[in-house]
Design an enzyme around this catalytic site. Structure first.
Site, PDB file in Angstrom:
ATOM      1  CB  VAL A   1      -0.958  -0.002   1.203  1.00  0.00           C
ATOM      2  CG1 VAL A   1      -1.852   1.236   1.173  1.00  0.00           C
ATOM      3  CG2 VAL A   1      -1.819  -1.266   1.198  1.00  0.00           C
ATOM      4  CE1 TYR A   2       5.464   5.545   2.793  1.00  0.00           C
ATOM      5  CE2 TYR A   2       7.086   4.097   1.768  1.00  0.00           C
ATOM      6  CZ  TYR A   2       6.747   5.314   2.326  1.00  0.00           C
ATOM      7  OH  TYR A   2       7.694   6.300   2.413  1.00  0.00           O
ATOM      8  CB  ALA A   3       5.360   0.296  -2.597  1.00  0.00           C
TER       9      ALA A   3
END
Length: 242
Positions: A152-154
C-alpha cells in the site's frame, strides 16, 4: 553554510519531526523564512522558541479537507508570499495486505497522495502569478521498486512520483520547478512499525539514512541555477543492499 536562500519563504508540511524538521532546519540555516506546518501544536511552539522569528508555526490537520484548504492563505498571512513548498507530510503502512485495516489504507492514501495533490494544486496559482517557485515532494525508494513488504505504501509513492513528473511538465513554462526526493529507509517515526529484528539488522548494517542527510540533498535541489531542474533524486544508504 552560505545563505543561499536569503529572502526566500518556504513552507514545509510535516515539519515538526523527521525529514520535515531537518529540511526546515537546513532552509533556516540557508537564510529562508520557514512556515512550519504540522498538526502537533506543542512541537511547533517549541521549534518557534528554538529558531525564533524566522519560523512561523502553522497548525493544520491536513486530513481535514477544510483545514487543508487553508494552507496557502495561512502561509501568505504569516509571510506574505511563497517561494518553496516542501510537501513532506506522509504516513507509512507496511505488512501483508490481508492484515491491513481498510481505514488505515484510506488514511494513508489520503495523506500520501490526495493531500499532496491538493497542497500543490493550491499553491500553484500563487507561484504562476509570480513566475517562479520550487516544489519538492518527499517520495520514497518504494516509488521505484515493488517492495513486497509494503504494497500500500509503495503504491502511494508510485502514484505521487507520477504526479510529480506530470505536473513538472505542465508548469516548467511558468518558471516553477517540481521534483521529488526519494530516500531509502530513514530514521524517522515512519519506520517505527518495522519488525524489531528488521530494524535492528538495518541499524547494525548501516543501511538507514539520517533525516539531515536527506535535507542536504533537498538543499542541493533547491540551490541549482534556475535553468536546471533536479527532477528526481533516489538516495539510499551504501549498505542498503547488504
Amino acid at each position: 553554510m552560505t545563505r543561499e536562500l536569503e529572502g526566500k519563504v518556504a513552507a514545509v508540511t510535516g515539519a515538526a519531526s523527521g525529514i520535515g524538521l531537518a529540511s526546515s532546519a537546513a532552509m533556516l540555516a540557508a537564510g529562508a523564512r520557514v512556515v512550519m506546518i504540522d498538526r502537533d501544536a506543542s512541537a511547533l511552539a517549541g521549534l518557534r522558541g528554538q529558531y525564533g522569528d524566522a519560523v512561523s508555526p502553522v497548525v493544520i490537520d491536513l486530513l481535514d479537507p477544510t483545514d487543508c484548504a487553508t494552507l496557502l492563505p495561512r502561509v501568505l498571512d504569516a509571510a506574505g508570499r511563497l517561494d518553496i513548498l516542501h510537501a513532506n507530510a506522509g504516513s507509512y503502512l507496511g505488512g501483508d495486505l490481508v492484515d491491513a485495516r481498510t481505514d488505515a489504507i484510506d488514511r494513508m492514501l489520503n495523506l500520501n497522495v490526495n493531500v499532496v495533490m491538493k497542497n500543490v494544486r493550491d499553491v500553484l496559482p500563487h507561484m504562476i502569478e509570480r513566475g517562479a517557485g520550487d516544489i519538492i515532494v518527499t517520495s520514497s525508494l518504494a516509488a521505484h521498486y515493488p517492495t513486497p513488504w509494503e504494497p500500500v505504501y509503495a503504491s502511494s509513492k508510485w502514484a505521487i512520483d507520477c504526479f510529480v513528473q506530470t505536473v513538472r511538465r505542465q508548469v516548467f513554462k511558468h518558471g516553477i520547478r517540481v521534483g521529488a526526493i526519494s530516500p531509502g529507509p530513514v530514521v524517522t517515526a515512519l519506520i517505527a512499525d518495522w519488525p524489531a529484528e528488521k530494524l535492528k539488522e538495518a541499524r547494525e548494517s548501516g543501511s538507514l539514512l539520517e533525516p539531515a542527510e536527506v535535507a542536504d540533498v533537498i538543499m542541493f535541489m533547491l540551490t541549482r541555477p534556475r535553468g536546471m531542474t533536479i527532477r528526481d533524486v533516489v538516495m539510499l544508504p551504501t549498505n542498503f543492499d547488504l
